[in-house]
Design a protein around this motif. Structure first.
Motif, PDB file in Angstrom:
ATOM      1  N   GLU A   1       1.392  16.292  -2.594  1.00  0.00           N
ATOM      2  CA  GLU A   1       0.891  15.450  -1.521  1.00  0.00           C
ATOM      3  C   GLU A   1      -0.533  15.806  -1.169  1.00  0.00           C
ATOM      4  OE1 GLU A   1       3.292  14.532   2.181  1.00  0.00           O
ATOM      5  OE2 GLU A   1       1.482  15.407   3.053  1.00  0.00           O
TER       6      GLU A   1
ATOM      7  N   PHE B   1       1.329   4.185  -2.946  1.00  0.00           N
ATOM      8  CA  PHE B   1       1.058   5.591  -2.644  1.00  0.00           C
ATOM      9  C   PHE B   1       2.171   6.471  -3.204  1.00  0.00           C
ATOM     10  CE2 PHE B   1       1.774   9.309   0.007  1.00  0.00           C
ATOM     11  CZ  PHE B   1       0.514   9.873   0.096  1.00  0.00           C
ATOM     12  N   TYR B   2       3.409   6.093  -2.945  1.00  0.00           N
ATOM     13  CA  TYR B   2       4.519   6.939  -3.357  1.00  0.00           C
ATOM     14  C   TYR B   2       4.753   6.900  -4.865  1.00  0.00           C
ATOM     15  CZ  TYR B   2       5.409   8.022   1.428  1.00  0.00           C
ATOM     16  OH  TYR B   2       5.276   8.470   2.707  1.00  0.00           O
TER      17      TYR B   2
ATOM     18  N   SER C   1       0.831  -1.201   0.000  1.00  0.00           N
ATOM     19  CA  SER C   1       0.000   0.000   0.000  1.00  0.00           C
ATOM     20  C   SER C   1       0.865   1.250   0.000  1.00  0.00           C
ATOM     21  CB  SER C   1      -0.915   0.010   1.228  1.00  0.00           C
ATOM     22  OG  SER C   1      -1.798  -1.078   1.177  1.00  0.00           O
ATOM     23  N   ASN C   2       1.897   1.203   0.811  1.00  0.00           N
ATOM     24  CA  ASN C   2       2.765   2.360   0.952  1.00  0.00           C
ATOM     25  C   ASN C   2       3.510   2.653  -0.353  1.00  0.00           C
ATOM     26  OD1 ASN C   2       3.572   4.401   2.590  1.00  0.00           O
ATOM     27  ND2 ASN C   2       5.361   3.310   3.390  1.00  0.00           N
TER      28      ASN C   2
END
Lengths: 217, 217
Positions: free
Chosen positions: A164, A133-134, A129-130
């Motif tokens: 962001e 996101f990036y 997931s992380n």
DNA sequence: TTGACGGCAGGACGACTGTCTTGTATAAAT
DNA sequence: ATTTATACAAGACAGTCGTCCTGCCGTCAA
């Protein structure tokens, strides 16, 4: 080298794997994680439990692979849609690919939320997931930088924090759509989309408002 | 009237119910929905399955009640924290109550995401999530209006869309914190918080940047 | 004193789960 | 031609699940 003489993974093998992964994400989108089992995935894929177990060591690895596959699918779609675009126009299609305009992207978000939830328990999913996101963040950041170079947006706009904030807002919007059917229709989404873009161009909150809100809270 | 002569619901009865609901949300926060069962909730609450079944018709109604209870708990906390504050200062504590500064609010978000996920399948939960969204939205909206009346922010700021965008951004930020441990520490959260507030006061994106970003992506 | 009843505990049961295991058929390697 | 490995199917099993059900204990009504 022994590996070199091994037969390459055949196309059908790869396709069957993908077929199972697609079935798995469909199950999650339709019936949630509580409906996600080796048997239901096999049934959705039209094969036996044995086959699913053949391709995936166990349920957890099937789940992890599904998360990664769903992520890849989104990236393929957005890359195809962005094509040779740059700057603001690239940013626009990138964000539009996220918004739940149709059932496909809506299911995407159902699946994402499912994995967010699962990630709070199963730490192996946290990374996926992380990372995704990036990936999106960096793509948006690049679009904004290009837009800045092309003079589409003001030079003094702080691209990192703006990227962001933009992504976070879209994420919030999309999950809100999940439990608010009114919101996930063309008009409200389009209105917010043009809001975001106008906002970037002018850089002033006062220019956020675009027409009348379609729903009163 | 027969109801009038019925003994009022005793305090202990009500307390036991709340005790079970608290245990239920704890189970969800710690072990996720897959670990959520009548038995595990009973164990966490230190009572028998029979008692849980006595207070809640079935698992689904226990889940629904847990969602509503978790929501109430947040509202109590934020109302106590906001107290007599108005305008920007009220808004600030309201948002800070959402950010995962500690394990309590972090668990809150775990639970929220769990219910979002469950809501994509169980439509009875959809309403709860949606209602709680608009409760917070309206509170933020009121804060912004007050801030405007008190001259804390410019009169031309469109309060409705700004409130929504603010809430959506915070939601996105909080779920990002779930699978990014770096993000859910004091400094990054504070930095973004002051960003949001400065942004409101100036109304210009150019003023978004506050100090250096603490993490490079 | 008797009876009703609500708070509470836990047994029983059928459905479902993940995983281990054995089976067969096909294809490649020797 | 025979061995070996792989693609795939499904039986078996131990465990967990939700829910129904029976039973115990205390209190209040009659």
């Amino acid at each position: 080298m022994k590996e070199a003489s091994f037969p390459k993974v055949s196309d059908t093998t790869h396709q069957r794997r993908e077929h199972i992964l697609q079935a798995a994400t469909q199950v999650i989108a339709q019936d949630g994680l509580s409906g996600f089992s080796v048997r239901t995935v096999a049934k959705k894929a039209g094969c036996s439990r044995g086959l699913v177990e053949h391709y995936f060591r166990n349920k957890a690895s099937l789940l992890l692979a599904s998360a990664e596959w769903a992520d890849e699918q989104y990236l393929h779609r957005v890359n195809a849609a962005v094509a040779a675009k740059t700057g603001l126009s690239a940013l626009e299609v990138r964000l539009r690919c996220l918004l739940p305009y149709d059932d496909i992207t809506l299911d995407d978000w159902k699946v994402r939320v499912a994995f967010w939830h699962q990630g709070t328990t199963l730490t192996s999913l946290e990374g996926t997931s992380n990372r995704s996101f990036y990936t999106v963040y960096n793509a948006i950041l690049k679009d904004l930088k290009d837009a800045q170079e092309q003079g589409e947006i003001a030079a003094k706009i702080p691209v990192r924090v703006t990227s962001e904030m933009l992504l976070l807002t879209v994420m919030g919007l999309c999950v809100s759509c999940l439990n608010n059917p009114q919101l996930r229709t063309r008009k409200p989404l389009d209105r917010r989309m043009t809001m975001f873009l106008n906002f970037l161009k002018s850089g002033n909150v006062a220019d956020l408002e675009v027409g009348d809100p379609e729903v009163e809270y």
